[in-house]
Design an enzyme around this catalytic site. Structure first.
Site, short mmCIF file in Angstrom:
data_model
loop_
_atom_site.label_atom_id
_atom_site.label_comp_id
_atom_site.label_asym_id
_atom_site.label_seq_id
_atom_site.Cartn_x
_atom_site.Cartn_y
_atom_site.Cartn_z
N HIS A 35 0.78 -1.07 0.09
CA HIS A 35 -0.03 0.01 0.01
C HIS A 35 0.82 1.22 0.04
CE1 HIS A 35 -4.15 -1.80 0.75
NE2 HIS A 35 -3.35 -2.85 0.98
N ASP A 40 3.59 9.63 -0.84
CA ASP A 40 2.29 8.75 -0.28
C ASP A 40 2.06 7.66 -1.69
OD1 ASP A 40 0.03 8.32 1.11
OD2 ASP A 40 -0.53 10.21 1.21
C1 GDG Z 1 -2.06 4.05 3.19
C2 GDG Z 1 -1.00 4.51 2.31
C3 GDG Z 1 -2.74 4.57 0.53
C4 GDG Z 1 -8.78 10.12 7.76
N1 GDG Z 1 -9.05 10.80 8.60
C5 GDG Z 1 -10.18 10.18 9.11
C6 GDG Z 1 -10.60 9.32 8.15
N2 GDG Z 1 -9.57 9.16 7.43
C7 GDG Z 1 -9.50 8.13 6.28
C8 GDG Z 1 -9.66 8.85 4.97
C9 GDG Z 1 -8.91 7.81 3.98
C10 GDG Z 1 -8.01 7.20 4.95
O1 GDG Z 1 -8.50 7.49 6.51
C11 GDG Z 1 -6.69 7.57 4.83
O2 GDG Z 1 -6.24 7.13 3.61
P1 GDG Z 1 -4.93 7.81 2.81
O3 GDG Z 1 -4.95 6.97 1.62
O4 GDG Z 1 -5.09 9.17 2.73
O5 GDG Z 1 -3.64 7.49 3.72
P2 GDG Z 1 -2.88 6.28 4.53
O6 GDG Z 1 -3.71 6.03 6.00
O7 GDG Z 1 -1.49 6.76 4.92
O8 GDG Z 1 -3.28 4.66 3.91
C12 GDG Z 1 -1.72 5.64 1.29
C13 GDG Z 1 -3.78 3.71 1.38
O9 GDG Z 1 -2.81 3.10 2.31
C14 GDG Z 1 -4.38 2.57 0.79
O10 GDG Z 1 -3.71 1.58 -0.01
O11 GDG Z 1 -3.64 5.31 -0.32
O12 GDG Z 1 -0.85 6.14 0.38
O13 GDG Z 1 -0.12 5.49 2.86
O14 GDG Z 1 -10.09 6.88 3.55
O15 GDG Z 1 -11.10 9.16 4.64
N3 GDG Z 1 -11.61 8.57 8.50
C15 GDG Z 1 -12.50 8.89 9.48
N4 GDG Z 1 -12.32 9.91 10.13
C16 GDG Z 1 -11.08 10.81 9.94
O16 GDG Z 1 -10.75 11.54 10.85
N5 GDG Z 1 -13.69 8.27 9.60
#
Ligand code: GDG
Length: 462
Positions: free
Chosen positions: A161, A369
Site C-alpha cells: 500500500h 504517499d
Molecule cells: C495507506 C497509504 C494509500 C482520515 N481521517 C479520518 C478518516 N480518514 C480516512 C480517509 C481515508 C483514509 O483514512 C486515509 O487514507 P490515505 O490513503 O489518505 O492514507 P493512509 O492512511 O496513509 O493509507 C496510502 C492507502 O494506504 C490505501 O492503499 O492510499 O498512500 O499510506 O479513507 O477518509 N476517516 C474517518 N475519520 C477521520 O478523521 N472516519
C-alpha cells in the site's frame, strides 16, 4: 464493471483484522478496502487473518458479517519491536524517503521475522487446498516466501500500500536481501504506481541477479508477476453520502460556523510526517503575510487524525504542527474567528464527507504517499462539480488525477503559487477540471481494483 467471478477460496492476511470493538462486540472497520473485500470473502467462504489490536490476544476465530476472522496473537514486546519499531519507525520512513539517521536494530528485525513466521504458519494451517492467499502491506513482506515453503499448492498475492523506494535508498536496509526474497515468494506482486514496480525490479536485479522480462521476474525456479494496481475508493458510497440531505445541511452549517468565508481551504490527513502538513501550514501563513490571502475571506480547516502516538517521531510532528497552528492563529485570527480550525480528532466519516463538500480547495501535499485516498474521496464527494484539488506529484494519485493542480511540495514558492492558482481559479476552469477528476475516479473504484488484482493473481499461478 462486471466483477471477475472468483470461485477459489480467498484468504486475506493483513497486520490488522478488519474490525473494531464497539459496545455491541466487533464491527467491520470503516473504509473502502474492508467493504470491498468482506463480501468477496463471504461469497467464496474465505477467511481474514490478522491481529485484533490488543496485546497477547489469544482469541479463538470468530465470525463477522459472515466472514471468519482468524486472530494472530502479538505480544506487548512484539508490538514495540515488530510494529512500532521495525515497521513504523524503520520501514515506513525508508519507504517514504524520509531520510534520517538509521536506527535499525537486530532485536526489531528478529521480532519482525518471528511475527511474519507466525502469520505464515497460521496461513499454512488454515488455507483451504488451492486457495488464493492475498497478503497486504509492509508489515508482512516475508510471509510470501515463508508460506510458499510450507504450502506450494496455494496462489500467493501481495499488495504494497505504500511506495517501494529507489534502490539507492532501499539498499540502506541491512536486511534488504531477505525482504526482496520474501516478496519473490509471490505469484503476483502489486504496487500502487509503475514506479514502485520498476524500483522493485531494480532491487531484485541488483541483489539477486534475477532475470526480469517485462512484468515477470524469474528467481531460481519460481516466477513472480509484478505490476501496478492503483487502489481506489467506494465511489458510489461516497457519492451517495455526499448527496444526502443531512450532508447538505451539515455543509451549510460548517460554512456558517466558519464565518461564511469566500474560500475554505481544507486538509485531511493522519497526523504523519510524510503528509506535509507543516509545509502546507507555512505556505498558508506566507500567503497571509504577503496579503495574497486575507483572513476575512480565506479560512483553513485542518483535520489531523491521531495515529501511531507511541512513536516518538509522531509526537515530535504533532508538537511542531500544533506550535505552527498556534503561531498562525495568534497572528491572524480575529475574536471568535480563527484563521485555522485545527482538529486533532478522528471524525465520523459522514462529517468528513460534509467537510469535503464544504471545502473549496483541498490541499493534499504529502512528501511521498502510496496513493492517497483523501484526494479521491474529495473529488467523489464534489457531486456539485465544483472545487479544486491541489495535489502533490509525490502521491500515487497524481498518476491518475492529472486535472488536479499538481505541485512539488518541497518547493515552497511553487506550493504557494499552487494554492493561489486554486483560490483564484475561474469557475469555468474549476468545473472542467473537477469533471475530469470525477470521470477518472468513476473509471476504477475499489471493487474494480480488487477484482483486477484477484483476476491477474488467478491467472499468475505457477
Ligand atoms: C495507506 C497509504 C494509500 C482520515 N481521517 C479520518 C478518516 N480518514 C480516512 C480517509 C481515508 C483514509 O483514512 C486515509 O487514507 P490515505 O490513503 O489518505 O492514507 P493512509 O492512511 O496513509 O493509507 C496510502 C492507502 O494506504 C490505501 O492503499 O492510499 O498512500 O499510506 O479513507 O477518509 N476517516 C474517518 N475519520 C477521520 O478523521 N472516519
Amino acid at each position: 464493471m462486471n466483477p471477475v467471478p472468483i470461485t477459489r477460496p480467498i484468504v486475506v492476511a493483513a497486520n490488522r483484522l478488519p474490525v473494531m470493538r464497539t459496545a455491541d462486540g466487533w464491527a467491520p472497520s470503516p473504509g473502502g478496502l474492508v467493504r470491498a473485500l468482506l463480501p468477496m470473502l463471504r461469497d467464496t467462504g474465505g477467511t481474514w487473518v490478522g491481529w485484533t489490536g490488543n496485546p497477547d490476544d489469544e482469541a479463538e476465530p470468530f465470525v463477522v458479517e459472515g466472514v471468519e476472522l482468524h486472530p494472530v496473537p502479538i505480544s506487548e514486546e512484539e508490538i514495540e519491536l515488530y510494529y512500532e519499531g521495525f515497521s513504523n519507525d524503520g520501514l515506513w520512513p525508508l519507504y517514504h524517503d524520509a531520510l534520517r539517521e538509521s536506527t535499525y536494530s537486530a532485536d526489531q528485525w528478529d521480532a519482525y521475522v518471528a511475527v511474519n513466521e507466525r502469520f505464515a504458519t497460521t496461513l499454512a494451517e488454515i488455507a483451504p487446498p488451492d486457495a488464493m492467499v492475498w497478503i497486504h502491506d509492509y508489515q508482512l513482506q516475508l510471509v510470501p516466501k515463508m508460506l510458499r515453503e510450507r504450502r506450494d499448492d496455494v496462489t500467493i498475492g501481495f499488495f504494497l500500500h505504500i511506495p517501494f523506494p529507489p534502490y539507492e535508498l532501499f539498499s540502506r536496509l541491512p536486511w534488504r536481501t531477505e525482504i526482496v526474497e520474501g516478496l519473490l515468494g509471490c505469484d503476483l506482486l502489486g504496487f500502487q504506481r509503475p514506479m514502485g514496480t520498476s524500483n522493485f525490479i531494480a532491487a531484485a536485479q541488483q541483489l539477486l541477479h534475477v532475470d526480469a522480462h517485462h512484468d515477470v521476474i524469474e528467481n531460481a525456479d519460481h516466477r513472480t508477476r509484478v505490476g501496478a494496481f492503483p487502489i481506489s475508493i467506494d465511489v458510489d458510497d461516497v457519492e451517495a453520502m455526499a448527496a444526502g440531505r443531512a450532508t447538505r445541511q451539515r455543509m451549510s452549517q460548517i460554512r456558517a460556523r466558519l464565518g461564511d468565508p469566500e474560500v475554505i481551504l481544507l486538509g485531511v490527513d493522519r497526523l504523519d510526517y510524510t503528509k506535509g502538513i507543516g509545509l502546507r501550514l507555512k505556505a498558508f501563513a506566507a500567503l497571509l503575510e504577503s496579503g495574497q490571502l486575507d483572513p476575512e475571506r480565506h479560512v483553513m480547516v485542518q483535520v489531523a487524525t491521531p495515529t501511531r502516538e507511541a512513536v516518538e517521531h509522531y509526537q515530535d510532528e504533532r508538537h511542531q504542527i500544533e506550535r505552527l497552528v498556534g503561531e498562525i492563529n495568534g497572528r491572524y485570527s480575529r475574536i471568535g474567528l480563527p484563521v485555522i480550525h485545527y482538529l486533532y480528532q478522528s471524525l465520523p466519516f459522514d462529517e468528513l464527507i460534509a467537510l469535503y463538500r464544504a471545502g473549496d480547495v483541498m490541499l493534499v501535499t504529502p512528501f511521498r504517499d502510496g496513493m492517497n485516498l483523501v484526494a479521491k474521496e474529495y473529488a467523489a464527494a464534489h457531486i456539485d462539480g465544483d472545487g479544486v484539488l491541489v495535489l502533490s506529484e509525490f502521491a500515487g494519485a497524481a498518476d491518475e488525477l492529472t486535472d488536479a493542480v499538481l505541485v512539488n511540495p518541497h518547493d515552497d514558492e511553487a506550493l504557494q503559487q499552487a494554492i493561489m492558482t486554486a483560490v483564484e481559479m475561474h469557475r469555468h476552469e474549476r468545473r472542467k477540471r473537477m469533471e475530469g477528476l470525477r470521470n477518472q475516479i468513476r473509471k476504477s473504484d475499489v471493487q474494480g481494483w480488487a477484482d483486477r488484482f484477484l483476476g491477474v493473481m488467478d491467472a499468475s499461478a505457477n
